[in-house]
Structures are given as structure tokens and as C-alpha cells.
Write an enzyme that holds these catalytic residues in place. Sequence first.
Site, PDB file in Angstrom:
ATOM      1  N   SER A  75       0.813  -1.198   0.000  1.00 52.76           N
ATOM      2  CA  SER A  75       0.000   0.000   0.000  1.00 52.76           C
ATOM      3  C   SER A  75       0.860   1.267   0.000  1.00 52.76           C
ATOM      4  O   SER A  75       1.823   1.378  -0.755  1.00 52.76           O
ATOM      5  CB  SER A  75      -0.954  -0.063   1.202  1.00 52.76           C
ATOM      6  N   ASP A 193      -9.268  -4.421  -5.513  1.00 51.47           N
ATOM      7  CA  ASP A 193      -8.863  -3.471  -4.475  1.00 51.47           C
ATOM      8  C   ASP A 193      -9.732  -2.214  -4.525  1.00 51.47           C
ATOM      9  O   ASP A 193      -9.860  -1.583  -5.569  1.00 51.47           O
ATOM     10  CB  ASP A 193      -7.391  -3.099  -4.712  1.00 51.47           C
ATOM     11  N   HIS A 220      -7.689  -5.409  -0.917  1.00 50.06           N
ATOM     12  CA  HIS A 220      -6.416  -4.764  -0.594  1.00 50.06           C
ATOM     13  C   HIS A 220      -5.576  -5.608   0.368  1.00 50.06           C
ATOM     14  O   HIS A 220      -4.438  -5.262   0.642  1.00 50.06           O
ATOM     15  CB  HIS A 220      -6.737  -3.392   0.036  1.00 50.06           C
TER      16      HIS A 220
END
Length: 240
Positions: A75, A193, A220
Site C-alpha cells: 500500500s 482493491d 487490498h
Amino acid sequence: MKTFILIHGSWHSAWNWHKVVPILENQGHKVYAIDLPGMGRDKTPIKDITLKSSVEELCKLIDSIEEKVVLVGHSKNGIMISQVAEYRPEKIEKLIYLAAYLIPNGKTQADYSSQDVNGVLKPYVTRYPETNSHTLQPEIYKEGLYHDCDDDIYQMARMILGHESVLTGNTPLELTEENYGSVPRFYIECTEDKAVTPFIQQKMYEETPCEKVYKMQTSHSPFFSKPQELCAIFLEIAHH
């Protein structure tokens, strides 16, 4: 056997990797899943966190390890592994970006995050100017981060997720082709995601090409929903 350093994303901490670590260790690999400064069990005051200080801590860890490492960033903290690779290119075997921000020299994570207009998290971010940090409101956790994960993950997240430094995402990366560019990069796209959407993931790895792009049909958080499949990709990349 390989040595992995696993870097969590925004608001999270080392617990992200609690399903991944035993899978890799049981196959004989060495794994470091760490709390970034100011996050998880690290008690550095969040207001003191900068990109530079966080990267320096990661470099210290790398310097304490004899062998080369495979560096994984999830991320937002793709920015961390990029900047670390600029400073320690000779110590890093591979960089793995997991639904991660892959940002070119001179740009910030915020520059790219602002282009991701379909991500669902932004309206649920609470800012704390007095500590220059923000948190994510729990009502978006399930949809935004864990829609394909077991409910206990969502319940744990409600107890564990914490503050994230604003400053790190607003600091331009300083990368060169000689250093950062010399370390092989790999990308794992999460195709369902809703936090870092496929649109922005694809934009980033098209602008900054990688040796190979893998795709996982997950949210995610594939380290929770498909840890075996994720580890298989990590190992394929590590032996690439």
C-alpha cells in the site's frame, strides 16, 4: 533460502503478516515483519515521524542482516521500500510492491493518491493536525480493506489500527537510476482493491515498469484472504 522484510501499509502494523510469516518460515526462509516507527508496538511519537527517520530505521535493520534481503512493501509504504533501495541497493535482492505506491523520483505518495478518485477510503479519513496524523474510521474497514477476509480480521483491525503520519506521504522521493534503478522491481496487483484501485496500480507500474506484474483476485489485503497464494508469488519472485 531467502530473507524477507515485510513492510505494512497505512494505519496497520506487523500483525498484517501474521498468516504469511509462518508459511514462509515453515519453508525455511527468514522473515522480518516489523512495525514502522510510530505504528503498532513502536512508541515513537507519531508527530515526530518523517519519511527520512522511518527509512533510516529500515536501513539500520538491513545493515544488521548479513545476507541480501527481499523487501516487500504494501500500500502506501511502497514509498518506504523505494527510498530504502536508493540508500542500500547492494543489500536488496528484489523489491516487491503489493498493491503499493510505486512513485517516481521527485513525486510524493499524495500526488498519486489524489488521482485515485474511485478509492472508497478518503471520505473516512480523520485528520489530527496537532500530531500531523490521520486515522481511518472503522465503518469503512470491511468494504474498503477486507471485503474478502474472515470477520475475525475485521474485528481485530478495529482493535489494532492506529495513526498514520501525514508527512511521509507528502515528502518527495529522491531516487536515481544508478541506485534505486539497479534493484529489480516486481508488482502484485490486487484486482478487486477498493483502497488503492486497479486504475492507479496500473498507472504506476506502467509509468515505472517492473520486471513482472502478478495479479491476484483479492481485496487490498491478500495477506489475510489468500496468504498461501501470496506466499507462492513471493517465493516465485524471490527465485526469479
